[in-house]
Design a protein around this motif. Structure first.
Motif, PDB file in Angstrom:
ATOM      1  N   ASN A  84       0.911  -1.268  -0.078  1.00 36.90           N
ATOM      2  CA  ASN A  84       0.032   0.172   0.001  1.00 36.90           C
ATOM      3  C   ASN A  84       0.853   1.246   0.036  1.00 36.90           C
ATOM      4  O   ASN A  84       0.322   2.376   0.152  1.00 36.90           O
ATOM      5  CB  ASN A  84      -0.902   0.072   1.106  1.00 36.90           C
ATOM      6  CG  ASN A  84      -2.076  -1.140   1.092  1.00 36.90           C
ATOM      7  OD1 ASN A  84      -2.369  -1.343   0.188  1.00 36.90           O
ATOM      8  ND2 ASN A  84      -2.167  -1.836   2.395  1.00 36.90           N
ATOM      9  N   GLY A  85       2.073   1.038   0.002  1.00 36.54           N
ATOM     10  CA  GLY A  85       3.030   2.272  -0.245  1.00 36.54           C
ATOM     11  C   GLY A  85       3.458   2.824   1.080  1.00 36.54           C
ATOM     12  O   GLY A  85       4.086   4.118   1.178  1.00 36.54           O
ATOM     13  N   ASN A  86       3.265   2.019   2.081  1.00 36.42           N
ATOM     14  CA  ASN A  86       3.832   2.485   3.483  1.00 36.42           C
ATOM     15  C   ASN A  86       5.102   2.141   3.644  1.00 36.42           C
ATOM     16  O   ASN A  86       5.691   0.871   3.215  1.00 36.42           O
ATOM     17  CB  ASN A  86       2.955   1.752   4.673  1.00 36.42           C
ATOM     18  CG  ASN A  86       1.469   2.309   4.880  1.00 36.42           C
ATOM     19  OD1 ASN A  86       1.318   3.417   4.681  1.00 36.42           O
ATOM     20  ND2 ASN A  86       0.621   1.231   4.596  1.00 36.42           N
ATOM     21  N   LEU A  87       6.038   2.857   4.333  1.00 34.72           N
ATOM     22  CA  LEU A  87       7.523   2.696   4.621  1.00 34.72           C
ATOM     23  C   LEU A  87       7.508   2.382   5.904  1.00 34.72           C
ATOM     24  O   LEU A  87       7.155   3.192   6.994  1.00 34.72           O
ATOM     25  CB  LEU A  87       8.339   3.763   4.172  1.00 34.72           C
ATOM     26  CG  LEU A  87       9.897   3.747   4.645  1.00 34.72           C
ATOM     27  CD1 LEU A  87      10.456   2.467   3.976  1.00 34.72           C
ATOM     28  CD2 LEU A  87      10.573   5.086   4.106  1.00 34.72           C
ATOM     29  N   PHE A  88       7.934   1.139   6.449  1.00 37.15           N
ATOM     30  CA  PHE A  88       8.351   1.023   7.695  1.00 37.15           C
ATOM     31  C   PHE A  88       9.818   0.795   8.098  1.00 37.15           C
ATOM     32  O   PHE A  88      10.625   0.168   7.473  1.00 37.15           O
ATOM     33  CB  PHE A  88       7.782  -0.688   7.972  1.00 37.15           C
ATOM     34  CG  PHE A  88       6.304  -1.042   7.756  1.00 37.15           C
ATOM     35  CD1 PHE A  88       5.417  -0.699   8.825  1.00 37.15           C
ATOM     36  CD2 PHE A  88       5.844  -1.118   6.648  1.00 37.15           C
ATOM     37  CE1 PHE A  88       4.267  -0.756   8.634  1.00 37.15           C
ATOM     38  CE2 PHE A  88       4.414  -1.065   6.350  1.00 37.15           C
ATOM     39  CZ  PHE A  88       3.560  -1.144   7.593  1.00 37.15           C
ATOM     40  N   LEU A  89      10.140   1.488   9.235  1.00 32.63           N
ATOM     41  CA  LEU A  89      11.548   1.785   9.701  1.00 32.63           C
ATOM     42  C   LEU A  89      11.382   1.441  11.149  1.00 32.63           C
ATOM     43  O   LEU A  89      10.670   1.701  11.793  1.00 32.63           O
ATOM     44  CB  LEU A  89      11.889   3.183   9.492  1.00 32.63           C
ATOM     45  CG  LEU A  89      12.365   3.582   7.985  1.00 32.63           C
ATOM     46  CD1 LEU A  89      12.681   5.488   8.178  1.00 32.63           C
ATOM     47  CD2 LEU A  89      13.324   2.743   7.635  1.00 32.63           C
ATOM     48  N   ARG A  90      12.728   0.852  11.340  1.00 35.34           N
ATOM     49  CA  ARG A  90      12.875   0.832  12.897  1.00 35.34           C
ATOM     50  C   ARG A  90      14.277   1.713  13.154  1.00 35.34           C
ATOM     51  O   ARG A  90      15.029   1.258  12.470  1.00 35.34           O
ATOM     52  CB  ARG A  90      13.104  -0.645  13.591  1.00 35.34           C
ATOM     53  CG  ARG A  90      11.669  -1.340  13.458  1.00 35.34           C
ATOM     54  CD  ARG A  90      12.099  -2.722  13.652  1.00 35.34           C
ATOM     55  NE  ARG A  90      10.747  -3.705  13.798  1.00 35.34           N
ATOM     56  CZ  ARG A  90      10.865  -4.873  13.491  1.00 35.34           C
ATOM     57  NH1 ARG A  90      12.106  -5.728  14.143  1.00 35.34           N
ATOM     58  NH2 ARG A  90       9.929  -5.605  13.154  1.00 35.34           N
ATOM     59  N   LEU A  91      14.209   2.629  14.133  1.00 38.51           N
ATOM     60  CA  LEU A  91      15.418   3.446  14.429  1.00 38.51           C
ATOM     61  C   LEU A  91      15.714   2.893  15.882  1.00 38.51           C
ATOM     62  O   LEU A  91      15.212   2.950  16.545  1.00 38.51           O
ATOM     63  CB  LEU A  91      15.126   4.828  14.427  1.00 38.51           C
ATOM     64  CG  LEU A  91      14.934   5.348  12.821  1.00 38.51           C
ATOM     65  CD1 LEU A  91      14.400   6.507  12.963  1.00 38.51           C
ATOM     66  CD2 LEU A  91      15.746   4.757  11.972  1.00 38.51           C
ATOM     67  N   ASP A  92      17.065   2.760  16.056  1.00 42.73           N
ATOM     68  CA  ASP A  92      17.637   2.466  17.286  1.00 42.73           C
ATOM     69  C   ASP A  92      17.511   3.448  18.420  1.00 42.73           C
ATOM     70  O   ASP A  92      17.674   4.873  17.935  1.00 42.73           O
ATOM     71  CB  ASP A  92      19.193   2.470  17.120  1.00 42.73           C
ATOM     72  CG  ASP A  92      20.032   1.794  18.399  1.00 42.73           C
ATOM     73  OD1 ASP A  92      20.076   2.729  19.540  1.00 42.73           O
ATOM     74  OD2 ASP A  92      20.205   0.698  18.698  1.00 42.73           O
ATOM     75  N   LYS A  93      16.656   3.144  19.413  1.00 46.63           N
ATOM     76  CA  LYS A  93      16.513   4.102  20.476  1.00 46.63           C
ATOM     77  C   LYS A  93      17.681   5.053  21.051  1.00 46.63           C
ATOM     78  O   LYS A  93      17.912   5.980  21.260  1.00 46.63           O
ATOM     79  CB  LYS A  93      15.647   3.663  21.587  1.00 46.63           C
ATOM     80  CG  LYS A  93      14.290   3.141  21.344  1.00 46.63           C
ATOM     81  CD  LYS A  93      13.325   2.697  22.412  1.00 46.63           C
ATOM     82  CE  LYS A  93      14.137   1.731  23.316  1.00 46.63           C
ATOM     83  NZ  LYS A  93      12.875   1.196  24.273  1.00 46.63           N
ATOM     84  N   GLN A  94      18.815   4.169  21.327  1.00 48.13           N
ATOM     85  CA  GLN A  94      19.862   4.776  22.217  1.00 48.13           C
ATOM     86  C   GLN A  94      20.685   5.711  21.325  1.00 48.13           C
ATOM     87  O   GLN A  94      21.051   6.835  21.566  1.00 48.13           O
ATOM     88  CB  GLN A  94      20.807   3.532  22.466  1.00 48.13           C
ATOM     89  CG  GLN A  94      20.412   2.645  23.404  1.00 48.13           C
ATOM     90  CD  GLN A  94      20.095   3.348  24.756  1.00 48.13           C
ATOM     91  OE1 GLN A  94      20.565   4.051  25.393  1.00 48.13           O
ATOM     92  NE2 GLN A  94      19.021   3.104  25.322  1.00 48.13           N
ATOM     93  N   LYS A  95      20.617   5.288  19.908  1.00 51.16           N
ATOM     94  CA  LYS A  95      21.090   6.265  19.067  1.00 51.16           C
ATOM     95  C   LYS A  95      20.451   7.652  18.729  1.00 51.16           C
ATOM     96  O   LYS A  95      21.007   8.633  18.473  1.00 51.16           O
ATOM     97  CB  LYS A  95      21.507   5.717  17.770  1.00 51.16           C
ATOM     98  CG  LYS A  95      22.537   4.370  17.673  1.00 51.16           C
ATOM     99  CD  LYS A  95      24.064   5.038  17.746  1.00 51.16           C
ATOM    100  CE  LYS A  95      24.980   3.773  17.745  1.00 51.16           C
ATOM    101  NZ  LYS A  95      26.364   4.363  17.925  1.00 51.16           N
ATOM    102  N   ALA A  96      19.215   7.452  18.748  1.00 53.31           N
ATOM    103  CA  ALA A  96      18.389   8.395  18.687  1.00 53.31           C
ATOM    104  C   ALA A  96      18.325   9.556  19.665  1.00 53.31           C
ATOM    105  O   ALA A  96      18.018  10.845  19.451  1.00 53.31           O
ATOM    106  CB  ALA A  96      16.766   8.038  18.382  1.00 53.31           C
ATOM    107  N   LEU A  97      18.673   9.020  20.683  1.00 56.66           N
ATOM    108  CA  LEU A  97      18.922   9.936  22.054  1.00 56.66           C
ATOM    109  C   LEU A  97      20.125  10.843  21.749  1.00 56.66           C
ATOM    110  O   LEU A  97      19.873  11.855  22.166  1.00 56.66           O
ATOM    111  CB  LEU A  97      19.111   9.041  23.262  1.00 56.66           C
ATOM    112  CG  LEU A  97      19.062   9.644  24.685  1.00 56.66           C
ATOM    113  CD1 LEU A  97      17.803  10.764  24.948  1.00 56.66           C
ATOM    114  CD2 LEU A  97      19.362   8.904  25.661  1.00 56.66           C
ATOM    115  N   GLU A  98      20.900  10.448  21.058  1.00 56.91           N
ATOM    116  CA  GLU A  98      22.072  11.227  20.628  1.00 56.91           C
ATOM    117  C   GLU A  98      21.959  11.842  19.280  1.00 56.91           C
ATOM    118  O   GLU A  98      22.676  12.451  19.121  1.00 56.91           O
ATOM    119  CB  GLU A  98      23.468  10.188  20.258  1.00 56.91           C
ATOM    120  CG  GLU A  98      23.712   9.245  21.669  1.00 56.91           C
ATOM    121  CD  GLU A  98      24.753   8.113  21.360  1.00 56.91           C
ATOM    122  OE1 GLU A  98      25.422   7.998  20.087  1.00 56.91           O
ATOM    123  OE2 GLU A  98      25.085   7.342  22.220  1.00 56.91           O
TER     124      GLU A  98
END
Length: 135
Positions: A84-98
């Protein structure tokens, strides 16, 4: 370029919820998640944070950072689109904090479902629209 972003992440009993929310806001500025209490496999407390973002300004800010991070890396994203054109991403929580966006495959992450503008709403059209931005 995108209609909305749905997000979900877990705060485990050993984590500081405010830091997890800060990590989320480093990815999605202005995120105001709803909280839901849950229980882990061993009875440990878990807070599920979830929400949806569709404010144009915030989506534009997200796309600016997204483009900066993923420019030239379309090969990492292609298998993350659904029909359906959805992009699914998972981003590292610890890195996102930085302030760093690092895609991961494990579950302890910031889960994003990005509804890409595509007419018709098909995988191929969404992939091509994102490809144009990132090349």
């Amino acid at each position: 370029m995108i209609h909305n972003i749905s997000y979900r992440l877990m705060v485990y009993g050993t984590e500081d919820e405010e830091k997890v929310i800060e990590a989320l806001r480093n990815v999605i500025p202005g995120a105001t998640p709803e909280r839901e209490s849950a229980e882990g496999y061993h009875g440990n407390p878990i807070t599920v944070l979830r929400g949806r973002l569709d404010r144009r300004r915030s989506l534009r800010e997200f796309m600016e950072k997204f483009t900066e991070v993923f420019r030239g890396r379309m090969d990492e994203l292609e298998d993350r689109f659904d029909e359906n054109g959805n992009l699914f991403l998972r981003l590292d929580k610890q890195k996102a904090l930085e302030g760093v966006w690092e895609p991961v495959r494990h579950g302890d992450a910031i889960h994003l479902k990005i509804k890409v503008e595509a007419y018709p709403a098909k995988r191929e059209v969404a992939v091509e629209n994102i490809r144009k931005i990132l090349e």
